[in-house]
Motif scaffolding. Structure first.
Motif, mmCIF file in Angstrom:
data_model
loop_
_atom_site.group_PDB
_atom_site.id
_atom_site.type_symbol
_atom_site.label_atom_id
_atom_site.label_comp_id
_atom_site.label_asym_id
_atom_site.label_seq_id
_atom_site.Cartn_x
_atom_site.Cartn_y
_atom_site.Cartn_z
ATOM 1 N N LEU A 114 0.837 -1.210 0.000
ATOM 2 C CA LEU A 114 0.000 0.000 0.000
ATOM 3 C C LEU A 114 0.870 1.257 0.000
ATOM 4 O O LEU A 114 0.541 2.249 -0.656
ATOM 5 C CB LEU A 114 -0.958 -0.009 1.202
ATOM 6 C CG LEU A 114 -2.088 -1.052 1.112
ATOM 7 C CD1 LEU A 114 -2.908 -1.091 2.405
ATOM 8 C CD2 LEU A 114 -3.009 -0.762 -0.087
ATOM 9 N N ALA A 115 2.008 1.196 0.701
ATOM 10 C CA ALA A 115 2.926 2.353 0.700
ATOM 11 C C ALA A 115 3.494 2.568 -0.703
ATOM 12 O O ALA A 115 3.624 3.704 -1.176
ATOM 13 C CB ALA A 115 4.053 2.128 1.708
ATOM 14 N N CYS A 117 1.991 1.757 -3.452
ATOM 15 C CA CYS A 117 0.884 2.295 -4.252
ATOM 16 C C CYS A 117 0.750 3.802 -4.006
ATOM 17 O O CYS A 117 0.573 4.587 -4.939
ATOM 18 C CB CYS A 117 -0.431 1.595 -3.896
ATOM 19 S SG CYS A 117 -0.598 -0.019 -4.674
ATOM 20 N N GLU A 118 0.839 4.154 -2.745
ATOM 21 C CA GLU A 118 0.699 5.579 -2.401
ATOM 22 C C GLU A 118 1.791 6.410 -3.069
ATOM 23 O O GLU A 118 1.544 7.493 -3.584
ATOM 24 C CB GLU A 118 0.756 5.730 -0.874
ATOM 25 C CG GLU A 118 0.133 7.030 -0.409
ATOM 26 C CD GLU A 118 0.087 7.114 1.109
ATOM 27 O OE1 GLU A 118 -0.025 6.052 1.764
ATOM 28 O OE2 GLU A 118 0.213 8.241 1.619
ATOM 29 N N LYS A 119 2.995 5.844 -3.061
ATOM 30 C CA LYS A 119 4.128 6.520 -3.718
ATOM 31 C C LYS A 119 3.834 6.759 -5.201
ATOM 32 O O LYS A 119 4.308 7.729 -5.788
ATOM 33 C CB LYS A 119 5.357 5.602 -3.576
ATOM 34 C CG LYS A 119 6.679 6.301 -3.595
ATOM 35 C CD LYS A 119 7.723 5.425 -2.913
ATOM 36 C CE LYS A 119 8.771 4.934 -3.878
ATOM 37 N NZ LYS A 119 9.638 3.886 -3.314
ATOM 38 N N GLY A 121 0.823 7.333 -6.358
ATOM 39 C CA GLY A 121 -0.424 8.082 -6.496
ATOM 40 C C GLY A 121 -1.615 7.207 -6.875
ATOM 41 O O GLY A 121 -2.596 7.685 -7.451
ATOM 42 N N GLU A 123 -5.007 5.151 -6.553
ATOM 43 C CA GLU A 123 -6.216 5.242 -5.745
ATOM 44 C C GLU A 123 -6.726 3.827 -5.495
ATOM 45 O O GLU A 123 -6.911 3.064 -6.442
ATOM 46 C CB GLU A 123 -7.256 6.021 -6.556
ATOM 47 C CG GLU A 123 -8.393 6.577 -5.744
ATOM 48 C CD GLU A 123 -9.392 7.293 -6.649
ATOM 49 O OE1 GLU A 123 -10.582 7.119 -6.425
ATOM 50 O OE2 GLU A 123 -8.960 7.986 -7.598
#
Ligand SMILES: Cc1cc2nc3c(=O)[nH]c(=O)nc-3n(C[C@H](O)[C@H](O)[C@H](O)COP(=O)(O)OP(=O)(O)OC[C@H]3O[C@@H](n4cnc5c(N)ncnc54)[C@H](O)[C@@H]3O)c2cc1C
Length: 389
Positions: A114-115, A117-119, A121, A123
């Motif tokens: 998830l980190a 994915c966040e990096k 951007g 959703e």
């Protein structure tokens, strides 16, 4: 807003694909009907996630095309994934047979993905139904959104009570892709009334070599109240089809061991010799199935060899398996012939990708299935980023 890709399924394959595409600049949406991402990761490996295997190669996978997995596995390897795990400071250890586990918790693997994915951007929309999928004018419509690419990463139907479904196969068929008949794999066998005595020793485990046809695995076997389980049984279950025999070698080198026992304790009963190597409860059941000479000293070489042969090929005819409710994976799935092994894109449907367990690539027990999820997800993620041009 138009996405570059909508990824269906927030499991290992979908999250890896999303992170890779997102970090390369693609606008990515991940959709999953479950309230949590990576639910199978969370329960895997007894809560510690056997996230890869150091020995991963295409030979550790079943598929109608045994070569298909080679490209993705060689471009994103077990060492690449281990590198990511280490970069996130996740402590790990090797258990046996090259199996790598988290020291602490599988939750760390989900948090890492998830980190990542966040990096990028990305959703991630959970508790969201896919709804009907449409494809028109080069665009895909799903979950009320639109994208230039669609990734099927919804896994297989194993463990339906966790929300697993066969939607990947419905979607594949909708787009004209063949599906290799799915079947439960890495699953315990059930035994019938003829083997009731073995079901009665539920909980007894032995190191064994299990064999179905040409497939053989040397790992523990476990007798259960329903039949046969343990790693060696789960491994051969992936190769089993209804009606086939399962052979278990419960005592390797049995002939030498029995002859040595005869020389050492000729007055002893054969049961006593077996009990030196096998659990007592198993010996009692074996004594009912195998004709055992009463006193070792009276047994001829031929008689001992006869016993040894039976111990080395104890044969069962399972009535079936415990099915999708207990299967760690689903074998079969979207036919690899319909996909590019480099990009996981459907050859006849530009912009449609399939990755992970949804595809007809099934790993052995031991971290291989996750490595396929990471490698196939990575390959599709790269391709999605590249097609933005
Ligand atoms: C108990 C258990 C333990 C395991 N342990 C290991 C292990 O230690 N090591 C290993 O390598 N493998 C292990 N496996 C196998 C491994 O978990 C899977 O092969 C792997 O998770 C497949 O990844 P995937 O992303 O393709 O699919 P999945 O992880 O199954 O992800 C698919 C996602 O799609 C979602 N989805 C499904 N249907 C729909 C729908 N209709 N609408 C919306 N979303 C949907 C699901 O909610 C899920 O989040 C284990 C499996 C089980 C069941």
């Amino acid at each position: 807003m138009e996405y570059d890709a909508i990824i269906l399924g927030a499991g290992g394959a979908g999250l890896m694909c999303a992170a890779v595409a997102g970090q390369a600049g693609a606008r990515v949406l991940v959709v999953d009907h479950a309230p949590k991402a990576g639910k199978k990761i969370l329960i895997s490996g007894g809560g510690r996630c056997n996230f890869t295997n150091t020995g991963t190669e295409a030979a550790n996978f079943l598929s109608e095309n045994p070569h298909f997995a080679k490209s993705a596995l060689s471009r994103y390897t077990q060492w690449d994934f281990l590198g990511l795990v280490q970069a996130h400071g996740i402590a790990w250890h090797e258990k046996t047979l090259g199996q790598l586990f988290c020291d602490e918790s599988a939750r760390q693997i989900v948090a890492m993905l998830l980190a990542e994915c966040e990096k990028g951007g990305v959703e991630v929309r959970l508790s969201t139904e896919i709804g009907g999928v449409r494809h028109a004018d080069g665009l895909y419509h799903a979950a009320g959104e639109t994208a230039r690419a669609l990734v099927i990463a919804t896994g297989g139907p194993s463990i339906p009570k966790m929300g697993a479904t066969g939607v990947a196969y419905d979607l594949a068929r909708q787009f004209g892709l063949r599906v290799v008949t799915p079947r439960p794999a890495l699953v315990p066998f059930t035994l019938g009334e003829d083997d009731a005595a073995f079901k009665a020793i539920s909980g007894v485990a032995v190191p064994a070599v299990a064999r179905v046809g040409d497939a053989a695995f040397a790992e523990a076997a476990l007798f259960t109240h329903r039949g046969l389980s343990g790693p060696s049984m789960l491994q051969v279950s992936s190769y089993w089809s209804s009606g086939q025999a399962v052979e278990i070698n419960v005592l390797q080198g049995a002939a030498e061991k029995l002859r040595a026992a005869r020389a050492r304790m000729p007055r002893a009963r054969l049961k006593a010799a077996l009990a030196e190597h096998l659990p007592k409860r198993l010996v009692e059941v074996l004594a009912e199935r195998i004709t055992l000479p009463t006193e070792l000293g009276n047994a001829s070489d031929a008689a001992l060899d006869g016993v040894a042969r039976q111990l080395e090929a104890l044969t069962f005819h399972p009535t079936g398996t415990e099915g999708y409710a207990k299967a760690e994976v689903t074998a079969g799935g979207i036919d690899t012939a319909a996909l590019s092994s480099k990009t996981m894109e459907a050859r006849a449907v530009p912009g449609l990708y399939a990755i992970g367990e949804a595809v007809d690539v099934t790993g052995w027990l031991g971290g291989y299935n996750f490595q396929w999820a990471w490698s196939s997800g990575w390959a599709a993620g790269q391709a999605i980023a590249a097609r933005r041009g």
